[in-house]
Write a protein that holds these residues in place. Structure first.
Motif, PDB file in Angstrom:
ATOM      1  N   LYS A   1      -5.283  -2.244  -1.215  1.00 28.14           N
ATOM      2  CA  LYS A   1      -4.538  -1.083  -1.713  1.00 28.14           C
ATOM      3  C   LYS A   1      -3.186  -1.530  -2.240  1.00 28.14           C
ATOM      4  CE  LYS A   1      -2.753   3.494  -0.551  1.00 28.14           C
ATOM      5  NZ  LYS A   1      -2.465   4.505   0.500  1.00 28.14           N
TER       6      LYS A   1
ATOM      7  N   TYR B   1      -6.307   0.480  -5.988  1.00 29.11           N
ATOM      8  CA  TYR B   1      -6.715  -0.741  -5.296  1.00 29.11           C
ATOM      9  C   TYR B   1      -6.850  -1.870  -6.312  1.00 29.11           C
ATOM     10  CZ  TYR B   1      -7.645   1.831  -0.987  1.00 29.11           C
ATOM     11  OH  TYR B   1      -7.508   2.603   0.140  1.00 29.11           O
TER      12      TYR B   1
ATOM     13  N   SER C   1       0.812  -1.217   0.000  1.00 24.26           N
ATOM     14  CA  SER C   1       0.000   0.000   0.000  1.00 24.26           C
ATOM     15  C   SER C   1       0.841   1.261   0.000  1.00 24.26           C
ATOM     16  CB  SER C   1      -0.930   0.000   1.217  1.00 24.26           C
ATOM     17  OG  SER C   1      -0.199   0.205   2.416  1.00 24.26           O
TER      18      SER C   1
END
Length: 801
Positions: free
Chosen positions: A372, A361, A314
Motif C-alpha cells: 500500500k 497499491y 500506507s
C-alpha cells in the motif's frame, strides 16, 4: 529486476528540521555523504560501524543566513587532504567548509540572487548557477547568456567545458566564458544535469522527461516514466545506468534504458539524490528525512524498520491531480480480491475500492506482493480543481486507457475545447491501435466529461481583507456591499471591484472540475457540477493601506509628549497648530483643502524627534503620505531617498517596536501615490531586506504590517515577468516570515502575497516550489477560523501544482 538486485530501505535519517535540498558523497571519511537543507545547515553523515545499516551525524556546518539549496565537493589536494564542501544558498552566497570547523573557511560573493546549483571540477574549480540568470566560474567571472534562472551546472571531464541548464528551457555548452552550443528539446525548465562521459550527458526537466545528449548537440534518447517535475539525476559508475527523483514522490532506478524500479516515498517532493561509493542510494525529501536504499542484503534495514517505512507510506495521502493514477470512478474499481493477482512489473500501480475509499497499491518484485502506497482523496485527475500536466503540457483531463490486461495504461490527454472524435482518432493513431475503437474511445471521452461547461465568473467579489468590496484608491464606486460590513482599517464601506474579464477562463479551469462522489453514485450528471467560483484573493494589485485613525488621541499624545520634550526639541504653538491642521486634513480624504509647504516641512522636521517620543508624529506621517501632495513632496526626488533612509533607520532591529510598526505602515501607505510607488520600487532591495529582519520581533502588529508591505510589492510586480529578481525577493521574505508568524491576519496577507507573486508567472512558480512553499503552507489549508486563510491557502497550492 530480480529480488537479488532490487533496492530496499537501508535506513531513514530524521536529518533536518526542513526540506533536504542537496546531497553529495564526500571524499572523507569513507562511505560518508553531506546533506544541505532549508534549515540553513549542512551536515556530514558517516556509516556507523556498530550498526551496519545506520549513519551517524559527524559534523554540522552553519554559515548561511537563509535556506541552503545546493552542495558540491571539492576534491582533496595538498592543502586540504580531506577535501572541501561548498554550499550555495538563498542569501546569494557560496560558503566553503572544511571538516575541521563549523563555520566557513571563506565565503564567495557575486551573485545577486539565490545560488541554486554548484559543480566542482579539477584544481578547485567551482561553477555556480543562480536565479539571477548568471553563471560564475571559480574566479567569480560572470557568464551571461540564459534569459531565466540557471537551475543546473556541471563541469565536463574535458578541461574548460561547462554545461548549464535553465528555466528558459535550454542547455548551453560553455568554453572560456563563450557559448559553444545551445541544446533545445525540453518543453519546460531544465532542472538537472549529469555527466555520463566526456561526450555525453543527461538532463531532466519540469516537462517530466529525461534526455540523453551528445555534446555535439544530438538528443539520442528520451526517457519517460515520471508523472511530474523531475528534480535530480545521478549516474552509476558504469556510465549507463542512473537514478532520478521528482515531484511525483518517487525515486526511479533506470537500467539499460528502462525504468527497472520505482520506489515511492511518504513525501511529496523528492528533491535530491546521490549514489554512495558502495552503490547505495541516498535521497532527500520535503519531509526533512534522508532515506538510504541498498541492494545489499547485509545492509537492508531490520524487519521492524521496513514495516515502519511501509506503514508510513500506507498513510500517505495521494493527490490524483498529478495524473499518475488516471481516471478514478469508485463504482468501477475492483475490491481487495484484485490484490490476489500478481503484478507484471516492479512499480505497477493498482487502485482498489475499500468501502467508500480508494486505496493505491504498488507491486514490489523483491517482496512478491502488493504494498500500500497511500489513500487517494479528492477526485480523479480530471475531477480536481487543477489542470493536469502530461508530457510538459497542461490538460483538463488525463485518462488512463487499459488496452491489455495487466499491461501499462495508455494516457489520453484531453481539453474541453478539443473535438472528442479528433482526440480519439489521434490517440489511436499515436498508439498504433485499430480505428475500429474510434467510437468506443470518443464515447468514453464524452461520457466522462459530462457536466463540464465553460461559464462566466460572478460579477462581484468580496474583499477578503475587510469583508467589504475590494477598494481601488481614486476609483469610482461600482456598487455597494450588501452585507454592510466595514473596512477595519478605515471604518468605511468600500465599493465592489468588478472581476476582470480575463479571469473568467482561469476561474473555470480552477473550480468547475467535478469532485469524486464518495457514495459511489454518478459523478458526471450536470446537476452535480458546482457553480463557477471567483478567486477573490489574488492577484491583488490594489494594495492595502493602513487608514484607520483616531485624530483626538493622536493630537492628545502629541501635546503630552511635546510638554516633556527637551527644550531644544519642543515644538512652538505655531508648529503644533500646523501639525493639527495637517492631520485633520489628511484624515479626511474627501477634503478639498491642500496641505501647505509649511505643514509638510514641519511634519518632516518633527519626524526626526527623539525615538522615545516620535511615534505620534509617525502616525501623522503614516496618514499624510496617502495624500497626493504629501506623497509627491516627500517621496519624489532627493526627498524620497531621505524619507526612505529615515524610515529604514527607525526599522532597525534594535529600535522601538512602536516606531518599527509605524515605519512599516508608512511604507505601505506610500504605495497609494505614484511618487511613493516609484520610490519603493527603486529602493526595493534595501526596504524588503530591512523589513524582513523584523520578522523575528514578537509583535503581531509588526508582522501584519510586514506582510502588507510584501503584499503591496507583489501587487506592483504582478504582470511583469522580467522582474524575476524582485519577485524572488518577495517570495523569500514571505517564506521566511511564514516560518515565525502566528497571527492569522499576517499569515493570510502573506498567502495573498505569495499567490499574487506566482499568478500567471511560471518562473515565479518554480522559484516558489524551490523554496518549498508548498509544504510550508500546506498546514494552513485546513484553517477554518478565519475561513479566508484556508480558502486562500488552497488556491495558492493549486497555483503551485
Amino acid at each position: 529486476m530480480s529480488g537479488s538486485n532490487s533496492y530496499r530501505l537501508r535506513c531513514s535519517l530524521a536529518a533536518h528540521e526542513m526540506d533536504v535540498r542537496g546531497l553529495a558523497a564526500v571524499a572523507f571519511p569513507d562511505g560518508a555523504f553531506v546533506s544541505v537543507s532549508r534549515d540553513r545547515t549542512a551536515r556530514v553523515w558517516v556509516p556507523n560501524p556498530s550498526e551496519n545499516q545506520v549513519f551517524t551525524e559527524m559534523h554540522c556546518m552553519n554559515g548561511h543566513s537563509n535556506f541552503v539549496s545546493c552542495v558540491c565537493i571539492l576534491a582533496p589536494n595538498e592543502t586540504y587532504p580531506r577535501g572541501l564542501i561548498a554550499t550555495g544558498g538563498h542569501d546569494n552566497n557560496i560558503c566553503v567548509f572544511s571538516l575541521d570547523r563549523p563555520d566557513p573557511l571563506f565565503t564567495l560573493k557575486g551573485h545577486t540572487n539565490t545560488v541554486c546549483t554548484l559543480s566542482a571540477g579539477k584544481f578547485g574549480t567551482i561553477l555556480s548557477g543562480s536565479w539571477d540568470t548568471t553563471i560564475y566560474s571559480h574566479c567569480l567571472q560572470s557568464i551571461s547568456g540564459h534569459s531565466a534562472a540557471v537551475w543546473a551546472v556541471v563541469i565536463l571531464p574535458e578541461q574548460g567545458l561547462m554545461l548549464s541548464g535553465s528555466a528558459d528551457k535550454t542547455i548551453k555548452l560553455w568554453k572560456a566564458g563563450r557559448c559553444e552550443n545551445t541544446y533545445t528539446g525540453h518543453e519546460d525548465c531544465v532542472r538537472g544535469l549529469a555527466v555520463i562521459n566526456e561526450v555525453e550527458f543527461f538532463s531532466c526537466s519540469n516537462d517530466a522527461s529525461i534526455r540523453r545528449w551528445m555534446v555535439t548537440g544530438e538528443c539520442v534518447q528520451v526517457y519517460s516514466g515520471h508523472t511530474n517535475y523531475i528534480y535530480s539525476l545521478a549516474v552509476f559508475p558504469n556510465g549507463q545506468d542512473f537514478i532520478s527523483t521528482g515531484e511525483d514522490r518517487t525515486l526511479r532506478v533506470w537500467r539499460k534504458g528502462e525504468c527497472s524500479q520505482t520506489i515511492r516515498l511518504p513525501a511529496q517532493s523528492v528533491w535530491c539524490c546521490c549514489i554512495l561509493p558502495d552503490g547505495d542510494i541516498a535521497v532527500g525529501a520535503s519531509d526533512g528525512v534522508i532515506r538510504v536504499f541498498t541492494e545489499s542484503e547485509e545492509r537492508v534495514a531490520s524487519a521492524q524498520d521496513l514495516q515502519a517505512f511501509e506503514d508510513e507510506l500506507s498513510k500517505a495521502i495521494i493527490d490524483p491531480k498529478t495524473g499518475d493514477l488516471g481516471d478514478i470512478k469508485i463504482e468501477d474499481l475492483p475490491g481487495r480480491e484484485h490484490l490476489n493477482e500478481p503484478g507484471n512489473r516492479d512499480g505497477q500501480t493498482r487502485l482498489i475500492k475499500e468501502g467508500s475509499n480508494v486505496e493505491a497499491y504498488q507491486w514490489s518484485v523483491s517482496d512478491g506482493r502488493w504494498v500500500k502506497i497511500g489513500d487517494v482523496v479528492g477526485g480523479s485527475s480530471q475531477q480536481n480543481s487543477k489542470r493536469v500536466m502530461y508530457e510538459g503540457k497542461e490538460y483538463d483531463f488525463v485518462f488512463s486507457i487499459d488496452v491489455n490486461e495487466g499491461g501499462p495504461g495508455l494516457k489520453l490527454p484531453y481539453n474541453m475545447t478539443d473535438d472528442p472524435w479528433l482526440t480519439a482518432h489521434n490517440f489511436l493513431e499515436k498508439n498504433d491501435l485499430s480505428p475500429m475503437f474510434l467510437d468506443q474511445v470518443a464515447n468514453f471521452i464524452i461520457e466522462n466529461t459530462k457536466g463540464h461547461t465553460l461559464g462566466p465568473a460572478p460579477a462581484s467579489a468580496t474583499d477578503p481583507f475587510t469583508g467589504a468590496g475590494r477598494y481601488i484608491p481614486g476609483s469610482e464606486s461600482t456598487g455597494t456591499v450588501s452585507s454592510g460590513r466595514a473596512d477595519p482599517f478605515t471604518g468605511k464601506i468600500h465599493a465592489i471591484r468588478p472581476v476582470h474579464p480575463e479571469h473568467h477562463m482561469r476561474t473555470w479551469i480552477m473550480y468547475t472540475n467535478i469532485p469524486l462522489n464518495p457514495l459511489g453514485g454518478s459523478a458526471y450528471s450536470s446537476s452535480s457540477a458546482p457553480k463557477a467560483t471567483t478567486n477573490i484573493f489574488f492577484p491583488n494589485m490594489d494594495g492595502v493601506m493602513f487608514e484607520q485613525a483616531n485624530t483626538t488621541q493622536i493630537l492628545g499624545k502629541l501635546r503630552e509628549l511635546n510638554s516633556t520634550a527637551p527644550a531644544d526639541r519642543k515644538l512652538s504653538d505655531a508648529a503644533l497648530d500646523c501639525l493639527e491642521k495637517l492631520l485633520l486634513l489628511v484624515a479626511d480624504q474627501k477634503s478639498p483643502a491642500q496641505p501647505t509647504a509649511e505643514q509638510i516641512s514641519v511634519l518632516w522636521r518633527t519626524s526626526h524627534w527623539p525615538e522615545d517620543i516620535v511615534f505620534p508624529v509617525l502616525d501623522i506621517l503614516r496618514l499624510a503620505v496617502r495624500h497626493p501632495e504629501v506623497n509627491a513632496q516627500l517621496c519624489g526626488g532627493t526627498e524620497g531617498a531621505s524619507l526612505c533612509n529615515h524610515l529604514l533607520g527607525l526599522m532597525s532591529p534594535e529600535g522601538r517596536p512602536a516606531n518599527q510598526m509605524l515605519a512599516l505602515r508608512t511604507l505601505c501607505n506610500c504605495f497609494s501615490g505614484s511618487h511613493g510607488r516609484a520610490l519603493l520600487l527603486g529602493q526595493r532591495d534595501a526596504v524588503l531586506s530591512r523589513a524582513g529582519d523584523l520578522r523575528v520581533v514578537s509583535n503581531k502588529n509588526i508582522h501584519v504590517a510586514l506582510a502588507t508591505l510584501v503584499l503591496n510589492y507583489a501587487g506592483r510586480l504582478y504582470g511583469q515577468p522580467t522582474e524575476i529578481e524582485a519577485k524572488a525577493q518577495c517570495l523569500s521574505v514571505a517564506s521566511t516570515t511564514l516560518e515565525v508568524v502566528h497571527d492569522k491576519e499576517a499569515v493570510f496577507r502573506l498567502l495573498v502575497a505569495l499567490g499574487t507573486t506566482v499568478a500567471g508567472d511560471s518562473t515565479a512558480k518554480d522559484l516558489a516550489r524551490s523554496l518549498g512553499v508548498n509544504s510550508q503552507i500546506s498546514k494552513y489549508a485546513r484553517v477554518s477560523d478565519p475561513a479566508k486563510v484556508g480558502e486562500c491557502c488552497r488556491l495558492v497550492l493549486d497555483e503551485l501544482q
